[in-house]
Design an enzyme around this catalytic site. Structure first.
Site: not given
Ligand code: DGJ
Length: 738
Positions: A477, A547
């Site tokens: 990430d 997300d």
């Molecule tokens: C952003 C990601 O897109 C989410 O899926 C998740 O992993 C969060 N970060 C965790 O902090």
């Protein structure tokens, strides 16, 4: 596939079964562009421009009468000698002079597609591609530029790459080096790009090209959700299945510029490359610099034709080959179930249920190392919080493996919190500008990946978790854009290099990790799809697209990304309803159908599901496992829809014997009840049986007339059709034979 030179060596014609790309050397020194498009047998000078003397213009010593450089189709243009349009290349000489003129020197054919630099790039076997190398020089500046054109067998794809070498005795500053510059003939074009924001990525932007410059860019340090490093130019009448499309995609994860200029005479120049506003590279004598590779894609079969080319290229010649054609595991991700409030008890409960449903990979997302249950703490140290998870990651991995599932772990390697041990020890390791307060993003700062010791630290962290095989998958990430873009370690005259050096540093870490742990599947993520680009796809075989897991929004997000990425590279999860991001309610079936043609996963608290829902998930997973071996290799198409109330997709097996169609009805609307949905790319000679209704239709019938859907009084309703080739078709008798 061939690269052909004319007898007098003035013309080169790069061609395969699909495309032709033609350049000419005028007066032995000017490299000009002549044609790019559908394959032709030979170029004999057809369509050469007729110049005439114009006022407020410049004259040039050129054998073509009345040529103005402002109207000359330079293959790789520079500024200063009469071409006032967007330049592709610029250096500043030691004297401070900004003038560059690249003149043709030589060309030669190189076998296959050699690996040119440390940057991610498409790859091919010797018989799958052929490369043309052109050398141009500015002798006064002491600069040599190598232009590379790799033609892929049969496909409408040319991979472009530029290398610059300092062959003089002075230090120069490289200010601009575009990866593609393409001249297109005067006619009406539309510009298509992909734009967005966090939780609403992948939107399609299409507008008529107007006089002047149109540009899409990122100066956020990563490719960003705001603009994909991609654009397409097409004629206004181009649709999903018909019309010409010229498209451009940069294999890079940092700042970029994608631009088109329509000049006063109707000529169009299109470019994509590193963003010159945030880039300046010191090049000492004998040094070379490699620009990122960019893809030039031509389709005369509309946007779906363009997507087919990109999908093929990225699945077979860019993403790690070891994952390209293998079944991707169905995963359960812990984020929406626990967020940072992780505990062994909850994890065990979820994992047990997941196993029963047929989940193959359990992914422990953020929270496992945090001192509290928020995103404010501990980033950078990567030590498991054993109060939350007694026994640490090792214990969790054993537990998950013990249930017969693979284990995945979340990292955000590039980030650091101020309250971490790492910050106390190495405050100089962050990107920062002395004298100014650092800018926080999601309570964190970014490590200076241009520093060797930072890269070594990150590799050691990942080594610690990956070396004994306890982690099968990594979610990589990155949750903020780059600010305070300065390195305390880099000399004053190299400050313009930091944005690019950050990306090079990231690639070096990824290169090391993927080399050392090739069996570990990495999913790229950046607050969703903020760094979903071909540069990352070279290392990570799949990318979390957004997300936003709401099925309605996902139809738009995934349609947008499907323009360029194969569905198997796009992570799509079934989550809970009402959706956490939008509050929208959709049925389980809708959520599943929207996800299943992509890389299917689940992301929800299983303990909150009813018995019926659990049973439904189990059926979905079993069905997906049955179909994925052909579906994850399938051709994917966005189908034409009768109006904007629908989104329709189909996956067609490579042998065209099987096809899965999803039609998403946005809202119930009696006005829209009789539309037809023509299918694409079936074999017109085959007959297909729809597996639910048992009805048989011809491939031609399905494509020319299209299927219809009943009236269902429900918003966000999904219709699915599964067609399988059948031999037992009933033919209608014609009148005469009766
Ligand atoms: C952003 C990601 O897109 C989410 O899926 C998740 O992993 C969060 N970060 C965790 O902090």
């Amino acid at each position: 596939m061939s690269i052909l030179f004319s007898e007098d060596q003035k013309i080169v014609h790069i061609t395969n079964a699909s495309i032709s790309y033609v350049m000419e050397v005028v007066d032995g020194k000017y490299l000009v562009h002549r044609y790019f498009g559908k394959a032709i047998r030979q170029y004999r000078g057809c369509g050469e421009p007729h110049y005439f003397k114009r006022g407020y213009n410049t004259e040039h010593r050129c054998s073509i009468p009345n040529v103005s450089f402002d109207d000359f189709p330079f293959e790789y243009p520079t500024r200063g000698h009469g071409d006032f349009r967007i330049p592709a290349f610029a250096v500043t000489q030691e004297s401070g002079i900004d003038f560059t003129e690249l003149l043709f020197k030589s060309w030669r054919v190189v076998e296959g597609k050699p690996k040119m630099s440390v940057l991610p790039a498409t790859f091919a076997e010797k018989d799958e591609a052929e490369t043309l190398e052109i050398v141009c020089e500015d002798e006064t500046a002491g600069i040599r530029v190598y232009l590379y054109y790799s033609l892929f067998k049969d496909k409408g794809i040319i991979a472009r790459h530029q290398r610059v070498e300092n062959i003089g005795s002075q230090i120069v500053k490289l200010q601009n080096i575009q990866s593609i510059s393409l001249e297109l003939p005067a006619r009406d074009y539309e510009f298509l790009s992909i734009y967005g924001t966090h939780a609403k990525e992948g939107n399609i932007n299409r507008f008529p090209v107007h006089h002047g410059i149109q540009r899409m860019e990122s100066v956020r340090g990563s490719s960003s959700p705001q603009h994909q490093p991609f654009f397409a130019l097409m004629q206004p009448q181009t649709t999903e299945n018909a019309g010409e499309v010229y498209s451009f995609h940069l294999i890079y994860s940092g700042n970029f510029l994608a631009q088109t200029e329509l000049d006063q005479f109707g000529n169009v120049r299109a470019q994509i490359g590193l963003h010159p506003d945030t880039f300046c590279w010191k090049l000492a004598p004998q040094e070379v610099f490699d620009a990122p590779e960019a893809i030039l894609n031509y389709s005369c079969q509309g946007l779906n034709g363009m997507s087919r080319n990109f999908h093929w290229l990225y699945q077979h010649h860019l993403m790690p080959s070891r994952f390209a054609d293998v079944n991707r595991p169905v995963l359960l991700n812990s984020w929406e179930a626990m967020y940072c409030d992780v505990s062994l008890e909850k994890l065990e409960e979820q994992a047990e249920l997941a196993k029963r449903l047929g989940v193959e990979l359990y992914v422990l997302d953020d929270g496992w190392f945090r001192a509290d249950n928020t995103t404010h703490t501990s980033m950078g140290d990567w030590k498991c919080n054993e109060q939350k998870l007694p026994g640490g990651v090792k214990k969790v991995a054993e537990l998950i493996h013990g249930k017969g599932m693979q284990f995945g772990l979340w990292f955000e390697p590039e980030a650091i919190c101020k309250n971490s041990e790492l910050y106390k020890k190495h405050p100089e390791w962050m990107l920062q500008v002395p004298g100014y307060a650092m800018t926080e993003g999601r309570h964190e700062y970014l490590l200076d990946l241009s520093r060797q010791e930072v890269r070594e630290y990150l590799i050691s962290v990942l080594d610690f978790y990956l070396k004994d095989g306890m982690v099968d998958y990594v979610k990589w990430d990155m949750n903020r854009p780059l600010t305070d873009v300065n390195s305390l370690a880099l000399e004053q005259d190299r400050k313009g290099e930091i944005s690019h050096r950050y990306v090079l540093g990231l690639y070096e870490v990824l290169e090391q990790i993927t080399k050392r742990y090739p069996r570990v599947l990495i999913e790229g993520c950046s607050s969703g799809g903020a760094r979903f680009d071909p540069g990352m796809l070279y290392y990570v075989a799949q990318n979390w697209a957004s997300d936003n897991t709401d099925a309605f929004d996902r139809t738009q997000i995934q349609s947008g990304f499907s323009l360029i990425y194969p569905p198997v590279a796009i992570g799509s999860h079934v989550s809970i309803t009402p959706n956490h991001q939008t509050g929208r309610k959709t049925s389980f079936n809708t959520r599943y159908q929207v996800a299943r043609q992509f890389n299917l996963g689940y992301e929800l608290d299983l303990t909150k599901c009813t018995e019926e829902e659990m049973a439904e998930i189990a059926v979905q997973i079993a069905e997906h496992k049955k179909e994925r071996s052909w579906m994850q290799k399938a051709f994917f198409y966005r189908n034409e829809v009768p109006n904007e109330n629908y989104v329709a997709w189909s996956s067609i097996s490579r042998d065209r014997e099987e096809c899965l169609v999803m039609i998403f009805q946005k809202f119930f609307n009696p006005l829209y009840s009789h539309g037809k949905f023509p299918l694409t790319a079936l074999n017109p000679e085959y007959d297909y049986r729809e597996t639910t209704s048992g009805k048989i239709y011809g491939g031609d019938e399905l494509m020319e007339i299209g299927i219809s859907v009943p009236t269902v009084k429900e918003d966000f309703h999904v219709f699915t059709f599964h067609f399988v080739r059948t031999e037992g078709s009933t033919q209608m008798k014609n009148c005469e034979s009766r």
